[in-house]
Design a protein around this motif. Structure first.
Motif, mmCIF file in Angstrom:
data_model
loop_
_atom_site.group_PDB
_atom_site.id
_atom_site.type_symbol
_atom_site.label_atom_id
_atom_site.label_comp_id
_atom_site.label_asym_id
_atom_site.label_seq_id
_atom_site.Cartn_x
_atom_site.Cartn_y
_atom_site.Cartn_z
ATOM 1 N N GLU A 1 -3.599 12.374 -12.525
ATOM 2 C CA GLU A 1 -3.574 11.292 -11.260
ATOM 3 C C GLU A 1 -1.889 10.869 -10.704
ATOM 4 O O GLU A 1 -1.302 11.053 -11.777
ATOM 5 C CB GLU A 1 -4.099 10.173 -11.868
ATOM 6 N N LYS B 1 -6.892 6.708 3.729
ATOM 7 C CA LYS B 1 -7.962 6.202 3.601
ATOM 8 C C LYS B 1 -7.695 4.491 3.847
ATOM 9 O O LYS B 1 -8.546 4.067 4.521
ATOM 10 C CB LYS B 1 -8.389 6.222 1.893
ATOM 11 N N THR B 2 -6.726 4.153 3.781
ATOM 12 C CA THR B 2 -6.171 2.635 4.001
ATOM 13 C C THR B 2 -6.252 2.317 5.391
ATOM 14 O O THR B 2 -6.962 1.633 5.940
ATOM 15 C CB THR B 2 -5.167 2.335 3.375
ATOM 16 N N TRP C 1 5.420 8.573 0.429
ATOM 17 C CA TRP C 1 3.805 8.506 0.588
ATOM 18 C C TRP C 1 3.162 8.825 1.767
ATOM 19 O O TRP C 1 2.228 9.621 1.914
ATOM 20 C CB TRP C 1 3.377 6.994 0.244
ATOM 21 N N HIS D 1 -4.320 8.393 -0.188
ATOM 22 C CA HIS D 1 -4.550 6.878 -0.222
ATOM 23 C C HIS D 1 -4.287 6.175 1.067
ATOM 24 O O HIS D 1 -4.903 5.421 1.304
ATOM 25 C CB HIS D 1 -3.557 6.691 -1.423
ATOM 26 N N ARG E 1 -9.092 10.780 -2.808
ATOM 27 C CA ARG E 1 -7.836 10.070 -2.983
ATOM 28 C C ARG E 1 -6.801 11.073 -2.728
ATOM 29 O O ARG E 1 -5.907 10.942 -2.149
ATOM 30 C CB ARG E 1 -7.682 9.227 -4.252
ATOM 31 N N ARG E 2 -7.177 12.328 -3.389
ATOM 32 C CA ARG E 2 -6.247 13.298 -3.292
ATOM 33 C C ARG E 2 -6.890 14.732 -3.144
ATOM 34 O O ARG E 2 -7.920 14.923 -3.696
ATOM 35 C CB ARG E 2 -5.164 13.580 -4.377
ATOM 36 N N ILE F 1 0.863 -1.346 0.053
ATOM 37 C CA ILE F 1 0.102 0.008 0.050
ATOM 38 C C ILE F 1 0.819 1.370 0.290
ATOM 39 O O ILE F 1 0.365 2.187 0.217
ATOM 40 C CB ILE F 1 -0.976 0.141 1.210
ATOM 41 N N ASN G 1 -2.039 13.714 -0.831
ATOM 42 C CA ASN G 1 -2.366 12.302 -1.343
ATOM 43 C C ASN G 1 -3.150 11.415 -0.152
ATOM 44 O O ASN G 1 -2.392 11.207 0.828
ATOM 45 C CB ASN G 1 -1.561 11.536 -2.106
#
Length: 196
Positions: free
Chosen positions: A196, A42-43, A28, A39, A181-182, A21, A37
């Protein structure tokens, strides 16, 4: 022996998922922390939410024994440590779990992070008597709401802990799905799609 093997298998699977991930990449983590971002956020929210729903739902259905639950003691040192962890996470792009996983996949910067963590742990061990004498390590095990079958006092005794855990878990799941997501820092020109 089986417990050790199971711990290794579960730990390896967890580390694999963290790497897949993107949690072993400090870039990240940085993007998540500066909200460019989401991502990983959210995870993380989805994982916590699902675990909460399964745990507290399982307790309510009698599938999870409350006796196996561990409630950590709340004291000033926990809050100080949490602030230090957050600051270190933001500065390095690693938390303890992701740092060890990053080291396992060969990131050299993670080697310095893990070494720093071990030095910090050693410094804490050496200074432990000082912190204990200051009283910042004293507290009590307390839950948010009353959990049936548990002997822990509740911060809000009239709140049913299982229902609160289900509600918070469900809220995390909903937030994980509705967060974009962002976030775009610049407005895209009319008639174009953001990259993206």
């Amino acid at each position: 022996m089986m417990t050790i093997v199971l711990a290794i298998v579960i730990g390896a699977a967890f580390g694999f998922v963290l790497d897949r991930i993107g949690a072993t990449n400090p870039n990240w983590i940085g993007r998540m922390l500066n909200l460019t971002n989401l991502h990983l956020m959210k995870t993380i929210l989805l994982a916590i939410g699902v675990a909460s729903v399964l745990t507290f739902g399982g307790q309510m259905l009698g599938l999870v024994d409350v006796g196996h639950m561990s409630v950590k003691t709340a004291y000033v040192g926990v809050f100080i440590g949490g602030l230090m962890l957050g600051l270190g996470w933001a500065m390095s792009g690693f938390c303890p779990g992701t740092g060890v996983c990053a080291l396992a996949v060969g990131r050299i910067d993670a080697l310095f992070f893990v070494a720093g963590g071990l030095l910090g742990a050693a410094a804490y061990m050496l200074s432990y008597p000082l912190w204990k004498d200051l009283g910042v390590l004293e507290g009590e095990k307390i839950t948010l709401g009353a959990v049936p079958g548990a002997d822990y006092p509740a911060a809000f005794p009239n709140l049913q802990g299982d229902l609160a855990g289900l509600a918070i878990g469900a809220a995390f799941i909903v937030i994980a799905f509705i967060l974009p997501r962002r976030f775009s820092r610049k407005k895209a020109p009319a008639g174009t799609q953001p990259a993206e």
